[in-house]
Design an enzyme around this catalytic site. Structure first.
Site, PDB file in Angstrom:
ATOM      1  N   ASN A 204      -9.918  -7.057 -16.303  1.00 28.89           N
ATOM      2  CA  ASN A 204     -10.939  -6.079 -15.894  1.00 28.89           C
ATOM      3  C   ASN A 204     -12.344  -6.588 -16.187  1.00 28.89           C
ATOM      4  O   ASN A 204     -13.295  -6.268 -15.475  1.00 28.89           O
ATOM      5  CB  ASN A 204     -10.720  -4.758 -16.622  1.00 28.89           C
ATOM      6  CG  ASN A 204      -9.568  -3.966 -16.033  1.00 28.89           C
ATOM      7  OD1 ASN A 204      -9.373  -3.975 -14.821  1.00 28.89           O
ATOM      8  ND2 ASN A 204      -8.817  -3.293 -16.883  1.00 28.89           N
TER       9      ASN A 204
ATOM     10  N   THR B 225      -0.262  -4.984 -18.965  1.00 28.26           N
ATOM     11  CA  THR B 225      -1.044  -4.044 -18.159  1.00 28.26           C
ATOM     12  C   THR B 225      -2.321  -4.699 -17.628  1.00 28.26           C
ATOM     13  O   THR B 225      -3.277  -4.016 -17.273  1.00 28.26           O
ATOM     14  CB  THR B 225      -1.400  -2.775 -18.977  1.00 28.26           C
ATOM     15  OG1 THR B 225      -2.201  -3.162 -20.098  1.00 28.26           O
ATOM     16  CG2 THR B 225      -0.158  -2.043 -19.436  1.00 28.26           C
TER      17      THR B 225
ATOM     18  N   ASN C 274      -5.120  -2.215  -3.856  1.00 27.91           N
ATOM     19  CA  ASN C 274      -6.457  -1.717  -4.205  1.00 27.91           C
ATOM     20  C   ASN C 274      -7.474  -2.856  -4.316  1.00 27.91           C
ATOM     21  O   ASN C 274      -8.673  -2.628  -4.230  1.00 27.91           O
ATOM     22  CB  ASN C 274      -6.438  -0.849  -5.479  1.00 27.91           C
ATOM     23  CG  ASN C 274      -5.974  -1.608  -6.723  1.00 27.91           C
ATOM     24  OD1 ASN C 274      -5.717  -2.810  -6.688  1.00 27.91           O
ATOM     25  ND2 ASN C 274      -5.863  -0.894  -7.835  1.00 27.91           N
TER      26      ASN C 274
ATOM     27  N   ASP D  43      -5.891  -5.531 -20.894  1.00 28.68           N
ATOM     28  CA  ASP D  43      -7.268  -5.965 -20.591  1.00 28.68           C
ATOM     29  C   ASP D  43      -8.209  -4.757 -20.547  1.00 28.68           C
ATOM     30  O   ASP D  43      -8.787  -4.460 -19.513  1.00 28.68           O
ATOM     31  CB  ASP D  43      -7.310  -6.748 -19.262  1.00 28.68           C
ATOM     32  CG  ASP D  43      -6.900  -5.914 -18.060  1.00 28.68           C
ATOM     33  OD1 ASP D  43      -6.163  -4.915 -18.232  1.00 28.68           O
ATOM     34  OD2 ASP D  43      -7.331  -6.243 -16.928  1.00 28.68           O
TER      35      ASP D  43
ATOM     36  N   ASP E 271      -7.825   2.611 -18.494  1.00 34.36           N
ATOM     37  CA  ASP E 271      -6.418   3.025 -18.520  1.00 34.36           C
ATOM     38  C   ASP E 271      -5.607   2.206 -19.524  1.00 34.36           C
ATOM     39  O   ASP E 271      -4.655   2.710 -20.122  1.00 34.36           O
ATOM     40  CB  ASP E 271      -5.789   2.975 -17.115  1.00 34.36           C
ATOM     41  CG  ASP E 271      -6.010   1.653 -16.396  1.00 34.36           C
ATOM     42  OD1 ASP E 271      -6.986   0.933 -16.721  1.00 34.36           O
ATOM     43  OD2 ASP E 271      -5.215   1.331 -15.501  1.00 34.36           O
ATOM     44  N   ASP E 272      -6.035   0.963 -19.777  1.00 34.21           N
ATOM     45  CA  ASP E 272      -5.389   0.190 -20.854  1.00 34.21           C
ATOM     46  C   ASP E 272      -5.589   0.896 -22.197  1.00 34.21           C
ATOM     47  O   ASP E 272      -4.706   0.862 -23.060  1.00 34.21           O
ATOM     48  CB  ASP E 272      -6.002  -1.214 -20.968  1.00 34.21           C
ATOM     49  CG  ASP E 272      -5.870  -2.020 -19.691  1.00 34.21           C
ATOM     50  OD1 ASP E 272      -4.933  -2.817 -19.566  1.00 34.21           O
ATOM     51  OD2 ASP E 272      -6.725  -1.833 -18.803  1.00 34.21           O
TER      52      ASP E 272
ATOM     53  N   HIS F 188      -3.525   4.263 -14.546  1.00 37.68           N
ATOM     54  CA  HIS F 188      -2.366   3.434 -14.217  1.00 37.68           C
ATOM     55  C   HIS F 188      -1.517   2.995 -15.419  1.00 37.68           C
ATOM     56  O   HIS F 188      -0.300   3.158 -15.424  1.00 37.68           O
ATOM     57  CB  HIS F 188      -2.833   2.128 -13.534  1.00 37.68           C
ATOM     58  CG  HIS F 188      -3.759   2.313 -12.385  1.00 37.68           C
ATOM     59  ND1 HIS F 188      -3.319   2.512 -11.103  1.00 37.68           N
ATOM     60  CD2 HIS F 188      -5.120   2.311 -12.315  1.00 37.68           C
ATOM     61  CE1 HIS F 188      -4.350   2.614 -10.285  1.00 37.68           C
ATOM     62  NE2 HIS F 188      -5.462   2.492 -10.997  1.00 37.68           N
ATOM     63  N   ASP F 189      -2.169   2.339 -16.375  1.00 37.61           N
ATOM     64  CA  ASP F 189      -1.422   1.515 -17.335  1.00 37.61           C
ATOM     65  C   ASP F 189      -0.439   2.271 -18.245  1.00 37.61           C
ATOM     66  O   ASP F 189       0.658   1.753 -18.519  1.00 37.61           O
ATOM     67  CB  ASP F 189      -2.399   0.692 -18.182  1.00 37.61           C
ATOM     68  CG  ASP F 189      -3.114  -0.353 -17.338  1.00 37.61           C
ATOM     69  OD1 ASP F 189      -2.579  -0.749 -16.289  1.00 37.61           O
ATOM     70  OD2 ASP F 189      -4.222  -0.779 -17.739  1.00 37.61           O
TER      71      ASP F 189
ATOM     72  N   GLU G  42      -2.647  -5.491  -5.269  1.00 34.74           N
ATOM     73  CA  GLU G  42      -3.160  -4.749  -6.424  1.00 34.74           C
ATOM     74  C   GLU G  42      -3.910  -5.721  -7.346  1.00 34.74           C
ATOM     75  O   GLU G  42      -3.584  -6.908  -7.411  1.00 34.74           O
ATOM     76  CB  GLU G  42      -1.961  -4.073  -7.125  1.00 34.74           C
ATOM     77  CG  GLU G  42      -2.298  -3.212  -8.316  1.00 34.74           C
ATOM     78  CD  GLU G  42      -2.482  -4.000  -9.593  1.00 34.74           C
ATOM     79  OE1 GLU G  42      -3.226  -3.549 -10.478  1.00 34.74           O
ATOM     80  OE2 GLU G  42      -1.880  -5.090  -9.706  1.00 34.74           O
ATOM     81  N   PHE G  43      -4.875  -5.186  -8.107  1.00 36.52           N
ATOM     82  CA  PHE G  43      -5.774  -6.017  -8.920  1.00 36.52           C
ATOM     83  C   PHE G  43      -5.040  -6.983  -9.872  1.00 36.52           C
ATOM     84  O   PHE G  43      -5.292  -8.196  -9.846  1.00 36.52           O
ATOM     85  CB  PHE G  43      -6.718  -5.108  -9.732  1.00 36.52           C
ATOM     86  CG  PHE G  43      -7.649  -5.859 -10.639  1.00 36.52           C
ATOM     87  CD1 PHE G  43      -8.821  -6.431 -10.154  1.00 36.52           C
ATOM     88  CD2 PHE G  43      -7.358  -6.017 -11.987  1.00 36.52           C
ATOM     89  CE1 PHE G  43      -9.674  -7.136 -10.983  1.00 36.52           C
ATOM     90  CE2 PHE G  43      -8.209  -6.717 -12.833  1.00 36.52           C
ATOM     91  CZ  PHE G  43      -9.370  -7.278 -12.330  1.00 36.52           C
ATOM     92  N   ASN G  44      -4.168  -6.460 -10.723  1.00 36.99           N
ATOM     93  CA  ASN G  44      -3.551  -7.317 -11.751  1.00 36.99           C
ATOM     94  C   ASN G  44      -2.801  -8.497 -11.131  1.00 36.99           C
ATOM     95  O   ASN G  44      -2.757  -9.596 -11.697  1.00 36.99           O
ATOM     96  CB  ASN G  44      -2.567  -6.521 -12.618  1.00 36.99           C
ATOM     97  CG  ASN G  44      -3.262  -5.539 -13.533  1.00 36.99           C
ATOM     98  OD1 ASN G  44      -4.453  -5.701 -13.825  1.00 36.99           O
ATOM     99  ND2 ASN G  44      -2.546  -4.523 -13.976  1.00 36.99           N
TER     100      ASN G  44
HETATM  101  C1  BDR Z   1      -4.933  -2.085 -12.718  1.00 36.42           C
HETATM  102  O1  BDR Z   1      -6.149  -2.816 -12.591  1.00 36.42           O
HETATM  103  C2  BDR Z   1      -7.007  -2.517 -13.655  1.00 36.42           C
HETATM  104  O2  BDR Z   1      -8.285  -2.226 -13.184  1.00 36.42           O
HETATM  105  C3  BDR Z   1      -6.396  -1.363 -14.407  1.00 36.42           C
HETATM  106  O3  BDR Z   1      -6.646  -1.488 -15.797  1.00 36.42           O
HETATM  107  C4  BDR Z   1      -4.939  -1.443 -14.079  1.00 36.42           C
HETATM  108  O4  BDR Z   1      -4.256  -2.276 -14.989  1.00 36.42           O
HETATM  109  C5  BDR Z   1      -4.832  -1.109 -11.563  1.00 36.42           C
HETATM  110  O5  BDR Z   1      -4.859  -1.800 -10.336  1.00 36.42           O
HETATM  111 CA    CA Z   2      -5.237  -2.961 -17.080  1.00 34.78          CA
END
Ligand code: BDR
Ligand code: CA
Length: 316
Positions: free
Chosen positions: A39, A124, A158, A10, A14-15, A239-240, A164-166
């Site tokens: 994202n 990711t 986060n 997405d 970082d992707d 991250h990814d 975590e977001f994902n």
């Molecule tokens: C993940 O969330 C997205 O914002 C980043 O691309 C990463 O995959 C980190 O929490």
């Molecule tokens: Ca991502």
């Protein structure tokens, strides 16, 4: 033999680096790229993926957009990627032609047309496409070699104090993925927060002196400010690509085998990846692993080498 992967992403700063590492590393055979709403909305993550693929010369890999929203909940944009989902760079006009299939079908068809246990899934973003593919064609669960995903964390959140977001964006999809009887490795915030794009890393990329290196620096400059302003980081965690690095060389990302359950009902804990570390509660046939350590130096060596290879190719 190169390791076959499907990257479901997405982009996302970082992707974008995950794409570059996956295509630029000689030990990876990138079979397909799919996008998911995460994202930013799907239209944006798709445009961003095609722009990054064009920039990096990734023009011979089947590409398809997948699901536009989580299975059940409303999507939410991540705050660290800006309005476009990839602020800080100007994307070239896309030279990528989408495959024509839905991303979920591209994932299924790619797995079904390769040797059993030869394809690794590397998601990711939110896990919507993967969960949908599992429901549409359950045979993929035993055909896939393993799932190595960026998401979750043992001790860190986060998108909430503990999530975590994902994972938090589509926790139901994540639960489907973690619960299935296939090998899942969670490359979570415990380790990706160590993958920092420091000044030293940026200086090494600058020294490559290619348009692709400049592009990556543009990404890092925006990401650094956003991560500083939103989350108080001095340098941004990238991250990814850590999930991709784990596939390339498992010794770069240390893991522990532990049951992982995604919290779906907690008042304050929705999307938490609850990781069972008590030895007596880890069954011998545990199918999930959680990342616990990162060799950041070797990780960055891989990323910088990939940027260099693809940048030089560009220049030819
Ligand atoms: C993940 O969330 C997205 O914002 C980043 O691309 C990463 O995959 C980190 O929490
Ligand atoms: Ca991502």
């Amino acid at each position: 033999m190169a390791k076959k992967i499907i990257l479901d992403c997405d982009p996302g700063h970082d992707d974008a680096i995950a794409l570059i590492l996956a295509y630029g590393n000689p030990d990876i055979d990138l079979l397909a790229v799919t996008t998911v709403g995460g994202n930013a909305v799907l239209e944006k993550t798709t445009k961003n993926a095609m722009g990054v693929m064009t920039m990096a010369g990734i023009l011979d890999v089947p590409f398809a957009p997948g699901c536009s929203r989580p299975l059940w909940r409303e999507g939410e944009d991540a705050d660290v990627h800006g309005e476009s989902g990839l602020d800080g760079v100007v994307l070239p006009p896309s030279q990528v032609t989408p495959d024509g299939r839905h991303g979920v079908d591209l994932i299924i068809d790619t797995i079904m047309s390769n040797e059993p246990k030869s394809v690794t899934l590397v998601p990711t973003g939110p896990l919507t496409n993967i969960a949908m593919a599992m429901r549409k064609e359950p045979r993929i669960i035993e055909l896939v070699k393993e799932v190595v995903l960026m998401g979750g964390g043992i001790h860190v959140g986060n998108w909430s104090a503990v999530a975590e977001f994902n994972i938090k964006i589509d926790p139901e999809a994540a639960a489907i993925v973690f619960d299935a009887p296939w090998e899942v490795t969670m490359v979570g915030l415990d380790v990706t927060h160590q993958a920092l794009a420091t000044d030293e890393v940026s200086a090494r990329i600058k020294a490559l002196n290619t348009p692709l290196a400049e592009f990556v620096l543009g990404l890092f400059t925006f990401f650094q400010k956003a991560y500083h302003d939103e989350q108080g980081f001095e340098f941004p965690p990238v991250h990814d690509p850590v999930a991709v690095a784990r596939v390339i060389d498992p010794s770069i990302v240390g893991t522990v085998r532990a049951p992982i359950n995604v919290e779906l009902t907690g008042t304050h804990t929705l999307g938490m990846t609850v990781t069972e570390l008590r030895p007596a509660h880890i069954p011998a046939d545990c199918h999930t692993q959680a990342a616990t350590s990162l060799d950041a130096e070797r990780f960055w060596d891989l990323v910088i080498d990939a940027i260099d290879r693809l940048g030089k190719r560009d220049a030819q």
